[in-house]
Design an enzyme around this catalytic site. Sequence first.
Site, PDB file in Angstrom:
ATOM      1  N   LEU A  86       0.811  -1.223   0.000  1.00 23.57           N
ATOM      2  CA  LEU A  86       0.000   0.000   0.000  1.00 23.57           C
ATOM      3  C   LEU A  86       0.838   1.264   0.000  1.00 23.57           C
ATOM      4  CD1 LEU A  86      -1.492  -2.107   2.315  1.00 23.57           C
ATOM      5  CD2 LEU A  86      -3.293  -0.478   1.835  1.00 23.57           C
ATOM      6  N   THR A 135      -5.935   1.913  -7.250  1.00 24.43           N
ATOM      7  CA  THR A 135      -7.059   2.842  -7.170  1.00 24.43           C
ATOM      8  C   THR A 135      -7.896   2.815  -8.446  1.00 24.43           C
ATOM      9  OG1 THR A 135      -7.547   5.208  -7.200  1.00 24.43           O
ATOM     10  CG2 THR A 135      -5.369   4.593  -7.917  1.00 24.43           C
ATOM     11  N   ASP A 136      -9.154   3.211  -8.321  1.00 19.73           N
ATOM     12  CA  ASP A 136     -10.003   3.328  -9.520  1.00 19.73           C
ATOM     13  C   ASP A 136      -9.577   4.503 -10.405  1.00 19.73           C
ATOM     14  OD1 ASP A 136     -10.858   5.439  -7.909  1.00 19.73           O
ATOM     15  OD2 ASP A 136     -12.988   4.909  -7.971  1.00 19.73           O
ATOM     16  N   GLU A 137      -8.721   5.391  -9.864  1.00 20.72           N
ATOM     17  CA  GLU A 137      -8.370   6.594 -10.626  1.00 20.72           C
ATOM     18  C   GLU A 137      -7.552   6.261 -11.881  1.00 20.72           C
ATOM     19  OE1 GLU A 137      -7.389  10.030  -8.230  1.00 20.72           O
ATOM     20  OE2 GLU A 137      -8.430   9.190  -6.511  1.00 20.72           O
ATOM     21  N   TYR A 161      -0.727  11.579 -10.010  1.00 14.50           N
ATOM     22  CA  TYR A 161      -0.980  10.480  -9.058  1.00 14.50           C
ATOM     23  C   TYR A 161      -1.503   9.249  -9.792  1.00 14.50           C
ATOM     24  CZ  TYR A 161      -3.680   7.614  -5.765  1.00 14.50           C
ATOM     25  OH  TYR A 161      -4.211   6.552  -5.064  1.00 14.50           O
ATOM     26  N   LYS A 165       0.174   5.478 -10.384  1.00 13.53           N
ATOM     27  CA  LYS A 165      -0.454   4.225  -9.934  1.00 13.53           C
ATOM     28  C   LYS A 165      -0.691   3.301 -11.143  1.00 13.53           C
ATOM     29  CE  LYS A 165      -1.680   3.142  -6.325  1.00 13.53           C
ATOM     30  NZ  LYS A 165      -0.999   2.491  -5.165  1.00 13.53           N
ATOM     31  N   LYS A 200      -7.362  15.227   2.859  1.00 12.56           N
ATOM     32  CA  LYS A 200      -8.385  14.646   1.993  1.00 12.56           C
ATOM     33  C   LYS A 200      -9.745  15.206   2.394  1.00 12.56           C
ATOM     34  CE  LYS A 200      -5.351  11.788   0.038  1.00 12.56           C
ATOM     35  NZ  LYS A 200      -4.884  10.561   0.607  1.00 12.56           N
ATOM     36  N   ARG A 225     -17.802  11.212  -6.551  1.00 13.78           N
ATOM     37  CA  ARG A 225     -16.899  10.172  -6.066  1.00 13.78           C
ATOM     38  C   ARG A 225     -17.744   9.046  -5.469  1.00 13.78           C
ATOM     39  NH1 ARG A 225     -14.222  12.684  -8.915  1.00 13.78           N
ATOM     40  NH2 ARG A 225     -12.141  13.584  -8.616  1.00 13.78           N
ATOM     41  N   ASN A 260     -19.903  15.909  -4.805  1.00 20.12           N
ATOM     42  CA  ASN A 260     -19.178  16.503  -3.670  1.00 20.12           C
ATOM     43  C   ASN A 260     -20.052  17.423  -2.830  1.00 20.12           C
ATOM     44  OD1 ASN A 260     -16.837  15.167  -4.352  1.00 20.12           O
ATOM     45  ND2 ASN A 260     -15.922  16.905  -5.436  1.00 20.12           N
TER      46      ASN A 260
HETATM   47  P1  NAD Z   1      -1.658   7.390   2.890  1.00 22.71           P
HETATM   48  O1  NAD Z   1      -1.060   8.542   2.154  1.00 22.71           O
HETATM   49  O2  NAD Z   1      -2.555   7.640   4.052  1.00 22.71           O
HETATM   50  O3  NAD Z   1      -0.492   6.421   3.421  1.00 22.71           O
HETATM   51  C1  NAD Z   1       0.613   6.071   2.642  1.00 22.71           C
HETATM   52  C2  NAD Z   1       1.643   5.431   3.551  1.00 22.71           C
HETATM   53  O4  NAD Z   1       2.776   5.052   2.739  1.00 22.71           O
HETATM   54  C3  NAD Z   1       2.179   6.365   4.638  1.00 22.71           C
HETATM   55  O5  NAD Z   1       2.202   5.699   5.886  1.00 22.71           O
HETATM   56  C4  NAD Z   1       3.590   6.707   4.163  1.00 22.71           C
HETATM   57  O6  NAD Z   1       4.494   6.976   5.230  1.00 22.71           O
HETATM   58  C5  NAD Z   1       3.960   5.432   3.401  1.00 22.71           C
HETATM   59  N1  NAD Z   1       5.019   5.682   2.405  1.00 22.71           N
HETATM   60  C6  NAD Z   1       5.052   6.673   1.480  1.00 22.71           C
HETATM   61  N2  NAD Z   1       6.201   6.607   0.777  1.00 22.71           N
HETATM   62  C7  NAD Z   1       6.884   5.521   1.234  1.00 22.71           C
HETATM   63  C8  NAD Z   1       8.142   4.940   0.912  1.00 22.71           C
HETATM   64  N3  NAD Z   1       8.915   5.448  -0.052  1.00 22.71           N
HETATM   65  N4  NAD Z   1       8.537   3.843   1.589  1.00 22.71           N
HETATM   66  C9  NAD Z   1       7.764   3.321   2.595  1.00 22.71           C
HETATM   67  N5  NAD Z   1       6.583   3.856   2.962  1.00 22.71           N
HETATM   68  C10 NAD Z   1       6.145   4.940   2.292  1.00 22.71           C
HETATM   69  O7  NAD Z   1      -2.382   6.517   1.780  1.00 22.71           O
HETATM   70  P2  NAD Z   1      -3.763   5.703   1.837  1.00 22.71           P
HETATM   71  O8  NAD Z   1      -4.869   6.610   1.554  1.00 22.71           O
HETATM   72  O9  NAD Z   1      -3.761   4.869   3.058  1.00 22.71           O
HETATM   73  O10 NAD Z   1      -3.566   4.757   0.554  1.00 22.71           O
HETATM   74  C11 NAD Z   1      -2.868   3.523   0.658  1.00 22.71           C
HETATM   75  C12 NAD Z   1      -2.838   2.861  -0.702  1.00 22.71           C
HETATM   76  O11 NAD Z   1      -4.168   2.634  -1.165  1.00 22.71           O
HETATM   77  C13 NAD Z   1      -2.139   3.682  -1.776  1.00 22.71           C
HETATM   78  O12 NAD Z   1      -1.386   2.803  -2.572  1.00 22.71           O
HETATM   79  C14 NAD Z   1      -3.290   4.305  -2.558  1.00 22.71           C
HETATM   80  O13 NAD Z   1      -2.913   4.517  -3.899  1.00 22.71           O
HETATM   81  C15 NAD Z   1      -4.348   3.224  -2.446  1.00 22.71           C
HETATM   82  N6  NAD Z   1      -5.743   3.689  -2.508  1.00 22.71           N
HETATM   83  C16 NAD Z   1      -6.169   4.720  -1.695  1.00 22.71           C
HETATM   84  C17 NAD Z   1      -7.501   5.111  -1.748  1.00 22.71           C
HETATM   85  C18 NAD Z   1      -8.028   6.206  -0.838  1.00 22.71           C
HETATM   86  O14 NAD Z   1      -9.178   6.613  -0.987  1.00 22.71           O
HETATM   87  N7  NAD Z   1      -7.265   6.685   0.126  1.00 22.71           N
HETATM   88  C19 NAD Z   1      -8.398   4.483  -2.633  1.00 22.71           C
HETATM   89  C20 NAD Z   1      -7.915   3.439  -3.439  1.00 22.71           C
HETATM   90  C21 NAD Z   1      -6.594   3.049  -3.352  1.00 22.71           C
HETATM   91  P1  TYD Z   2      -9.853  13.850  -2.346  1.00 25.88           P
HETATM   92  O1  TYD Z   2     -10.281  13.495  -0.967  1.00 25.88           O
HETATM   93  O2  TYD Z   2      -8.596  14.639  -2.541  1.00 25.88           O
HETATM   94  O3  TYD Z   2      -9.800  12.479  -3.186  1.00 25.88           O
HETATM   95  P2  TYD Z   2      -9.584  12.240  -4.803  1.00 25.88           P
HETATM   96  O4  TYD Z   2      -9.116  13.483  -5.424  1.00 25.88           O
HETATM   97  O5  TYD Z   2      -8.533  11.176  -4.806  1.00 25.88           O
HETATM   98  O6  TYD Z   2     -10.912  11.764  -5.296  1.00 25.88           O
HETATM   99  O7  TYD Z   2     -11.025  14.662  -3.043  1.00 25.88           O
HETATM  100  C1  TYD Z   2     -12.331  14.139  -3.160  1.00 25.88           C
HETATM  101  C2  TYD Z   2     -13.149  15.108  -4.002  1.00 25.88           C
HETATM  102  O8  TYD Z   2     -13.300  16.337  -3.271  1.00 25.88           O
HETATM  103  C3  TYD Z   2     -12.470  15.487  -5.307  1.00 25.88           C
HETATM  104  O9  TYD Z   2     -13.464  15.642  -6.321  1.00 25.88           O
HETATM  105  C4  TYD Z   2     -11.824  16.831  -5.018  1.00 25.88           C
HETATM  106  C5  TYD Z   2     -12.765  17.447  -3.995  1.00 25.88           C
HETATM  107  N1  TYD Z   2     -12.124  18.332  -2.998  1.00 25.88           N
HETATM  108  C6  TYD Z   2     -12.624  19.635  -2.794  1.00 25.88           C
HETATM  109  O10 TYD Z   2     -13.601  20.059  -3.436  1.00 25.88           O
HETATM  110  N2  TYD Z   2     -12.007  20.431  -1.867  1.00 25.88           N
HETATM  111  C7  TYD Z   2     -10.929  20.003  -1.143  1.00 25.88           C
HETATM  112  O11 TYD Z   2     -10.382  20.792  -0.307  1.00 25.88           O
HETATM  113  C8  TYD Z   2     -10.444  18.678  -1.340  1.00 25.88           C
HETATM  114  C9  TYD Z   2      -9.255  18.160  -0.572  1.00 25.88           C
HETATM  115  C10 TYD Z   2     -11.080  17.868  -2.289  1.00 25.88           C
END
Ligand code: NAD
Ligand code: TYD
Length: 355
Positions: A86, A135-137, A161, A165, A200, A225, A260
């Site tokens: 992750l 991710t779905d992105e 980003y 991915k 986020k 989203r 949103n």
């Molecule tokens: P996050 O940013 O909260 O956490 C990322 C973690 O990775 C952190 O603990 C950071 O310290 C660690 N990290 C970063 N660079 C590193 C490196 N070089 N070596 C070791 N550790 C490192 O991210 P998240 O939201 O928990 O997402 C986790 C994974 O899930 C990611 O791969 C992301 O692409 C994927 N994902 C996230 C979402 C979402 O909505 N957050 C949705 C789908 C997929």
């Molecule tokens: P985010 O949580 O950054 O996730 P992602 O861009 O990976 O979907 O953003 C969710 C949605 O909210 C996205 O459409 C961007 C919007 N957004 C705002 O409108 N204002 C904000 O300050 C942030 C962080 C996101």
Amino acid sequence: MEQFKRNILITGGAGFIGSNLVRLFVNRYPEYRIVNLDVLTYAGNLENLKDVENRPNYVFVKADICDYERMAQIFAEYDIDGVIHLAAESHVDRSIKDPFTFARTNVMGTLSLLQAAKEQWKEEGRAYRFYHVSTDEVYGALQMDGTFFTEKTKYDPHSPYSASKASSDHFVRAFHDTYGLPTVISNCSNNYGPYQFPEKLIPLFINNIRHGRPLPVYGKGENVRDWLYVEDHARAIDVIFHNGKDGDTYNIGGFNEWKNIDLIKVMISVVDRLLGNPEGHSLGLITYVKDRAGHDLRYAIDSTKLHEELGWEPSLQFEEGIEKTVKWYLDHQEWMDRVTSGDYMAYYENMYKDR
Ligand code: NAD
Ligand code: TYD
């Protein structure tokens, strides 16, 4: 040394999804040793795992996934036979400002882990598995036309980003097809829940509403989203890690699309109610700001395959999930204060300074 049935490396375990996943695995599988590998960037916070840090089946290792020699050493030292990867840079806005860091961590870091697994996993008959969390992105953006991303949707990433991915997903498939590495990938929709870094949308806005600060809505707030509670994502990862087919891909999502601005109004209403404010009290905080560059219009995941083949489905309705999430952030103001002040970076500094 105690013998464990499996030695599983979870990378990025100090982050949002990673910490929820580590907690699930440490509690659910005492027979597995869980090695949490994280370099602790701004998004990594070991405070997220305080409740499991002393468990006999949990180890933390501070290391950078881009450091191939170190990865090879860690695979050997802990006899790793499963990876759930992750670790990543995960915030689109940061990727727009600094794409290099995203290419380094998400692409080169994934490659270095793949190479370490390929070089070390040579024992006949062992059930190795390299699980890449994506991710779905990577699929790009949908129109407002009721269509969904399926596992067959063509990749079409737009942000640095999602491009990074997508690239890492391609490397994972290449290692499966070229070297026979036993890989599996999942692509999940937006997660929400406890321990998400407050850059986020959901934690940022809950915290801003609480403090009466402006809520910066990008563009007209009409982007859509598809939101999944983080513990449901962790459960899906568990199911796919154990039962997914080698070389396969699974989409994870809860069929839960929100515009949103509608989601923001729900958050305002829940926070106001829980703080005892009158209905509509914080609506005036909504502030429309310049749109994000390349802002994807809509994401929506079709997770039928995961449901039909592996029986997974989300456990929480959104109304329940958002209520739990708002409560969690309101009840964990100290966590939020430490994270927003940067104090969490020093929290465990001394404990790991020699590693
Ligand atoms: P996050 O940013 O909260 O956490 C990322 C973690 O990775 C952190 O603990 C950071 O310290 C660690 N990290 C970063 N660079 C590193 C490196 N070089 N070596 C070791 N550790 C490192 O991210 P998240 O939201 O928990 O997402 C986790 C994974 O899930 C990611 O791969 C992301 O692409 C994927 N994902 C996230 C979402 C979402 O909505 N957050 C949705 C789908 C997929
Ligand atoms: P985010 O949580 O950054 O996730 P992602 O861009 O990976 O979907 O953003 C969710 C949605 O909210 C996205 O459409 C961007 C919007 N957004 C705002 O409108 N204002 C904000 O300050 C942030 C962080 C996101």
